[in-house]
Scaffold this motif. Structure first.
Motif, short mmCIF file in Angstrom:
data_model
loop_
_atom_site.label_atom_id
_atom_site.label_comp_id
_atom_site.label_asym_id
_atom_site.label_seq_id
_atom_site.Cartn_x
_atom_site.Cartn_y
_atom_site.Cartn_z
N HIS A 102 11.50 1.05 -9.17
CA HIS A 102 10.32 0.81 -8.39
C HIS A 102 10.02 1.87 -7.34
CE1 HIS A 102 12.62 -2.29 -5.87
NE2 HIS A 102 12.43 -1.26 -5.12
N VAL A 103 10.96 2.77 -7.11
CA VAL A 103 10.64 3.88 -6.22
C VAL A 103 9.84 4.93 -7.01
CG1 VAL A 103 11.64 5.86 -4.99
CG2 VAL A 103 12.54 3.57 -4.62
N THR A 104 8.72 5.37 -6.44
CA THR A 104 7.90 6.38 -7.13
C THR A 104 7.68 7.62 -6.26
OG1 THR A 104 5.88 5.34 -6.30
CG2 THR A 104 6.62 4.65 -8.49
N LEU A 105 8.10 7.55 -5.01
CA LEU A 105 7.83 8.65 -4.08
C LEU A 105 9.13 9.31 -3.63
CD1 LEU A 105 5.54 10.03 -2.41
CD2 LEU A 105 5.99 8.36 -0.60
N LEU A 121 -2.29 9.91 -6.04
CA LEU A 121 -2.69 8.80 -5.19
C LEU A 121 -3.03 7.58 -6.04
CD1 LEU A 121 -4.88 10.71 -2.58
CD2 LEU A 121 -2.42 10.19 -2.51
N THR A 122 -2.54 6.43 -5.60
CA THR A 122 -2.74 5.20 -6.37
C THR A 122 -3.31 4.11 -5.48
OG1 THR A 122 -0.47 4.61 -5.83
CG2 THR A 122 -0.83 5.65 -7.97
N ALA A 123 -3.93 3.11 -6.08
CA ALA A 123 -4.54 2.02 -5.32
C ALA A 123 -3.48 1.29 -4.49
CB ALA A 123 -5.26 1.06 -6.25
N CYS A 124 -2.30 1.09 -5.08
CA CYS A 124 -1.24 0.41 -4.34
C CYS A 124 -0.19 1.44 -3.91
CB CYS A 124 -0.59 -0.66 -5.22
SG CYS A 124 0.66 -1.60 -4.33
N PRO A 125 0.15 1.44 -2.61
CA PRO A 125 1.12 2.44 -2.13
C PRO A 125 2.50 2.32 -2.79
CG PRO A 125 0.00 1.34 -0.30
CD PRO A 125 -0.38 0.60 -1.53
N THR A 126 2.79 1.21 -3.47
CA THR A 126 4.09 1.11 -4.14
C THR A 126 4.17 2.02 -5.36
OG1 THR A 126 3.31 -0.77 -5.43
CG2 THR A 126 4.59 -1.27 -3.46
N ASN A 127 3.02 2.58 -5.80
CA ASN A 127 3.03 3.44 -6.98
C ASN A 127 2.79 4.92 -6.67
OD1 ASN A 127 3.30 1.22 -8.75
ND2 ASN A 127 1.11 0.82 -8.59
N VAL A 128 2.54 5.24 -5.40
CA VAL A 128 2.12 6.60 -5.05
C VAL A 128 3.24 7.61 -5.29
CG1 VAL A 128 2.80 6.63 -2.61
CG2 VAL A 128 0.71 7.82 -3.33
N GLY A 129 2.87 8.88 -5.48
CA GLY A 129 3.87 9.93 -5.73
C GLY A 129 3.79 10.33 -7.18
#
Ligand SMILES: [Zn+2]
Ligand SMILES: [Zn+2]
Lengths: 168, 356
Positions: free
Chosen positions: B225-228, B163-171
């Motif tokens: 930029h996709v991490t999930l 889990l990350t502060a910005c959802p663009t990094n989650v996964g």
């Protein structure tokens, strides 16, 4: 004027009123086409949904390092929700583009899932997991293997779990 | 830690000796990680951040990494030193200036591995390597992550992953970036075509200093930029395939330049060296453009006797904070341009005397 998504000159200009605020978009033809903002061969209609989501959030996946542009969900919330742990509300998340704690992904799941779908085109993780999580998963699989009388598989998993524990 | 001792050094990642180093300068992977029981950056008080720092320092000290990571408190160091660490690619601009409260960075003496504490996420692990080295960088950062995880309880979700502060990094929380030097694609006006293709396949392109920075000196960073929804090896493979294609384009463009206008390219490289060695005032931008021409000249074998490592070093050492640290005090814009010209002149003279 430059395109908001790349270095080309902007030739497509769109304004729209959202939440009482006028928002403007300036794009080059290529970027506008890529975002379905120009009627193409396979559809004479402008993609209104794409346009609205862009205006609500003009920098979605254009996020550089990802350590960047705040991302806010496009659709308005159906009901006010807040995280029981840190108090973050959906409105605050939409304004800041950042979650406040580990519980927010559950607390704001209804708004987050469509957003994740849009940014990543996936909503479930498929990579590495912390060792403790992996070990728990193996425990579960081992029990299932024993129940299914697949002792070979159970022994393999038992060794995996032992090895992980001894590495700690 | 006295940062001055880093000054004459060159981070491992800039040696210019790694795989495919004629085109690829460096490979960087970073992982975003958060602690499960403390609020993330935007909701954290100074006390929370202090707690993150304390736990991170302890975990880093005991991580037993190949090279020992040393921790540096950012609020305690001068603005110029922070800028210096940014130019060195060890911290982000946000950690240097945009954020407040307890925060810091741990890094090893070779400047290969670093851990930023209380950036947007509690931890930002980073590994930098010279050349095209996605597998090596992943192996190193995966190990560092495992070592830290033994003493820290990460925020991990069964569905969403790290889990990350910005959802663009989650996964995966993973961002892999490859820094490329693409002068021939620039000269032959093919660069825009390449980047348009990249945007279609969801890879991001930016300049040397990341977000919003212009691509001076034909240096570009390509990252996912996709991490999930994809595993780390899968993401790395997708980047690898693209980089291999761009490498091929750049090399073909270089071959074409040599074939069609060898004399003109030789002239351009020689003039670039001339200007760098004789200017009395020079900006960062002009320096980078000229260094780019020199770097290309070396790889086209039009210039000899200049080691590419020296050129890589000049890209970093001619930036503002480095010059001011060399000077020993702050310099204004004009003074910086004069100091930069003087530094270049001295360095090129040194290289020349080694040559003869
Ligand atoms: Zn554009
Ligand atoms: Zn929360």
């Amino acid at each position: 004027m430059k395109c908001q998504f790349c270095e080309n000159p902007a030739s497509v200009h769109v304004t729209e009123v959202v939440n009482f605020k006028k928002r403007a978009l300036h794009l080059c033809e290529g970027c506008a086409r890529a975002r379905n903002l120009i009627p193409g061969a396979n559809g004479p209609q402008l993609d209104l949904k794409a346009l609205l989501s862009l205006i609500a959030n003009p920098f979605p996946a254009a996020a550089d390092d990802g350590d960047d542009a705040p991302v806010a969900p496009a659709a308005p919330p159906p009901a006010p929700e807040a995280c029981p742990a840190c108090g973050l509300t959906l409105a605050e998340f939409r304004a800041e583009g950042r979650v406040g704690c580990a519980h927010d992904y559950d607390a704001l799941r209804a708004a987050l899932e469509p957003l994740l779908e849009r940014v990543h085109r996936h909503t479930a993780h498929a990579g590495k997991a912390p060792r403790a999580v992996r070990a728990r998963e193996w425990q579960k699989q081992m029990k299932a293997a024993v129940a299914a009388e697949d002792y070979e598989e159970a022994a393999r998993l038992r060794d995996l779990i032992r090895r992980a524990a001894s590495e700690q | 830690m006295n940062l001055d001792k880093l000054l004459p050094n060159l981070g491992e990642w800039l040696r210019g000796t790694g795989p495919e180093s004629d085109v690829v300068l460096s490979t960087r992977i970073r992982l975003a990680r958060n602690l499960a029981d403390l609020p993330f950056g935007t909701r954290a008080t100074a006390a929370h951040k202090g707690e993150v720092v304390a736990r991170a320092k302890e975990a880093v000290a005991k991580a037993g990494a190949a090279h020992k990571l040393e921790y540096l408190d950012i609020p305690n160091i001068a603005a110029l030193d922070r800028q210096f660490l940014v130019e060195r690619q060890l911290i982000s601009r946000e950690l240097a200036g945009g954020l407040d409260g307890p925060r810091g960075v741990a890094f090893d003496p070779t400047e290969t591995a670093s851990v930023m504490v209380n950036e947007e996420d509690h931890l930002r692990l980073q590994v930098l390597r010279s050349g095209f080295a996605l597998d090596d960088a992943w192996r190193d950062i995966d190990r560092l992550d495992d070592a830290l995880e033994q003493r820290l309880s990460y925020a991990f979700h069964a569905q969403f992953g790290y889990l990350t502060a910005c959802p663009t990094n989650v996964g995966t929380g993973m961002r892999a970036s490859v820094m490329l030097h693409l002068p021939a694609l620039g000269l032959t006006k093919q660069i825009d075509k390449v980047f348009r293709a990249l945007q279609k396949i969801n890879l991001a392109v930016r300049g040397l200093h990341g977000e919003g920075s212009r691509a001076f000196g034909d240096l570009y960073q390509i990252s996912n930029h996709v991490t999930l929804g994809k595993s780390e090896p899968k993401i790395l493979n997708e980047i690898r395939e693209v980089i291999v294609t761009i490498l091929d384009y750049e090399r073909k463009a270089r071959t074409a330049l040599l074939k069609e206008r060898r004399q003109a390219e030789h002239d351009r490289a020689a003039r670039a060296i001339g200007t760098l060695g004789s200017a009395t005032m020079i900006t960062t931008e002009e320096t980078m453009e000229l260094l780019s021409a020199v770097r290309l000249g070396i790889h086209l074998h039009l210039l000899d006797g200049i080691p590419v490592t020296a050129v890589n070093q000049l890209f970093i050492h001619t930036q503002s904070a480095h010059l001011q640290k060399l000077a020993g005090h702050a310099l204004d814009g004009e003074e910086r341009n004069a100091a930069r010209a003087k530094y270049l002149k001295t360095k090129l003279r040194e290289l020349n005397s080694h040559r003869q």
